[in-house]
Design a protein around this motif. Structure first.
Motif, short mmCIF file in Angstrom:
data_model
loop_
_atom_site.label_atom_id
_atom_site.label_comp_id
_atom_site.label_asym_id
_atom_site.label_seq_id
_atom_site.Cartn_x
_atom_site.Cartn_y
_atom_site.Cartn_z
N SER A 18 -5.64 18.35 41.04
CA SER A 18 -4.96 17.69 39.85
C SER A 18 -5.71 16.59 39.01
O SER A 18 -6.01 16.49 37.84
CB SER A 18 -3.56 16.90 40.10
OG SER A 18 -3.76 16.05 41.06
N ALA A 19 -6.69 15.91 40.02
CA ALA A 19 -7.53 14.96 39.21
C ALA A 19 -8.77 15.48 38.69
O ALA A 19 -9.04 14.98 37.40
CB ALA A 19 -8.07 13.97 40.48
N ARG A 21 -8.52 18.63 37.17
CA ARG A 21 -7.73 19.07 35.78
C ARG A 21 -7.54 18.15 34.68
O ARG A 21 -7.41 18.47 33.74
CB ARG A 21 -6.25 19.92 36.40
CG ARG A 21 -6.60 21.09 37.29
CD ARG A 21 -7.59 22.16 36.31
NE ARG A 21 -6.60 22.62 35.19
CZ ARG A 21 -7.08 23.33 34.18
NH1 ARG A 21 -8.53 23.41 34.08
NH2 ARG A 21 -6.48 23.77 33.28
N VAL A 22 -7.52 17.03 35.24
CA VAL A 22 -7.13 15.84 34.34
C VAL A 22 -8.57 15.98 33.16
O VAL A 22 -8.24 15.68 32.07
CB VAL A 22 -6.93 14.49 35.03
CG1 VAL A 22 -7.16 13.36 33.83
CG2 VAL A 22 -5.41 14.50 35.68
N HIS A 30 -1.79 18.74 28.85
CA HIS A 30 -1.88 19.35 30.24
C HIS A 30 -2.54 18.28 31.27
O HIS A 30 -2.10 18.41 32.44
CB HIS A 30 -2.53 20.74 30.24
CG HIS A 30 -1.88 21.88 29.37
ND1 HIS A 30 -2.61 23.01 29.05
CD2 HIS A 30 -0.42 21.73 29.19
CE1 HIS A 30 -1.77 23.72 28.49
NE2 HIS A 30 -0.56 22.98 28.49
N SER A 31 -3.60 17.36 30.58
CA SER A 31 -4.06 16.52 31.26
C SER A 31 -2.98 15.40 31.81
O SER A 31 -3.10 15.06 32.81
CB SER A 31 -5.28 15.74 30.51
OG SER A 31 -6.14 16.86 30.21
N VAL A 32 -2.20 15.07 30.89
CA VAL A 32 -1.13 14.00 31.33
C VAL A 32 -0.28 14.76 32.46
O VAL A 32 0.03 13.82 33.34
CB VAL A 32 -0.51 13.73 29.82
CG1 VAL A 32 0.65 12.61 30.41
CG2 VAL A 32 -1.19 12.86 29.15
N PHE A 34 -0.93 16.92 34.59
CA PHE A 34 -1.91 16.96 36.09
C PHE A 34 -1.95 15.32 36.60
O PHE A 34 -2.21 15.38 37.72
CB PHE A 34 -3.15 17.46 35.66
CG PHE A 34 -3.01 19.25 35.60
CD1 PHE A 34 -2.90 19.61 36.82
CD2 PHE A 34 -3.27 19.83 34.61
CE1 PHE A 34 -2.80 21.23 37.05
CE2 PHE A 34 -3.29 21.17 34.59
CZ PHE A 34 -2.98 21.77 35.99
N LEU A 35 -2.12 14.51 35.68
CA LEU A 35 -1.97 13.01 35.96
C LEU A 35 -0.79 12.74 36.88
O LEU A 35 -0.83 11.95 37.89
CB LEU A 35 -2.49 12.12 34.91
CG LEU A 35 -2.79 10.59 35.44
CD1 LEU A 35 -4.16 10.56 36.27
CD2 LEU A 35 -3.28 9.90 33.95
N MET A 67 3.04 6.87 32.40
CA MET A 67 2.86 8.26 32.15
C MET A 67 3.97 8.73 30.94
O MET A 67 3.38 9.59 30.38
CB MET A 67 2.85 9.25 33.17
CG MET A 67 1.91 8.64 34.26
SD MET A 67 0.05 8.38 33.58
CE MET A 67 -0.34 9.81 32.55
#
Length: 211
Positions: A18-19, A21-22, A30-32, A34-35, A67
């Motif tokens: 996930s890091a 993919r951020v 999507h980055s948010v 995955f974070l 978030m």
């Protein structure tokens, strides 16, 4: 390999994936998300280390508040994705070098016998309170670093407020001190006008009508 080891590798792999993919996802939304997944996976690892307070604080504060704010900001802003990703490959070697340096430092620190002493998770009794132990350490052994961090955060908050409310030419604001100290002569001007009788006004109207 027991169940706890499998669970640890699952959370660790989820955090690393996930890091990555951020920073590699094309859509900021999507980055948010995955974070958020990275925070939840990290909270799972902290739960396995019996750090319940830190895990719950990570979920409630970062996932539940920070978030969500990031998510609303990303959804409200009109972000140009092509312009955002234009220089991604240009800074990729520098990012890879920095990531490699961080990994080498982590391996060196965790591989040191003196630094890694006591890293094994200790099983405590059922009535063990992680929150109570953390509070005892903060307000006894680490009270001065804790107070120093509080002072630094206070200074940063005051500086942010001062920079936000500084006087600018393009902004309109009220001057409270000027409003309080204003005098009557500055706001009201009294003009003396001669009084006119009603008969004179009617006579003037009749003369105007005759003309």
């Amino acid at each position: 390999m027991n169940f706890e080891t499998i669970l640890f590798y699952f959370f660790a792999a989820s955090t690393v994936f996930s890091a990555l993919r951020v920073i590699t996802a094309r859509n900021p939304l999507h980055s948010v998300m995955f974070l958020v997944l990275a925070f939840v996976s990290s909270a799972g690892i902290w739960l396995m280390l019996e750090a319940e307070f830190l895990a719950i604080a990570l979920v409630l504060v970062y996932v539940g508040a920070v978030m969500v704010l990031f998510l609303f900001v990303v959804m409200m802003l009109d972000i140009n994705l092509e312009k955002l990703r234009k220089d991604f490959l240009q800074w990729l070697p520098a990012g890879a070098l920095l990531a490699t340096l961080i990994v080498v430092q982590m391996v060196w620190v965790l591989g040191d016998k003196a630094a890694s002493t006591g890293l094994t998770a200790v099983k405590h009794a059922a009535d063990y309170s992680n929150t109570k132990e953390l509070g005892r350490l903060i307000y006894t052994d680490y009270v001065y670093p804790f107070e120093l961090a509080a002072v630094l955060l206070l200074v940063a908050m005051v500086a942010a407020i001062a920079l936000t409310f500084r006087r600018r030419r393009d902004s309109k604001r009220q001057d409270v001190s000027w409003q309080v100290n204003v005098k009557r002569n500055d706001r009201v001007r009294i003009i003396s006008m001669p009084a006119t009788k009603k008969n004179d006004v009617s006579g003037a109207d009749e003369a105007h009508a005759a003309d």
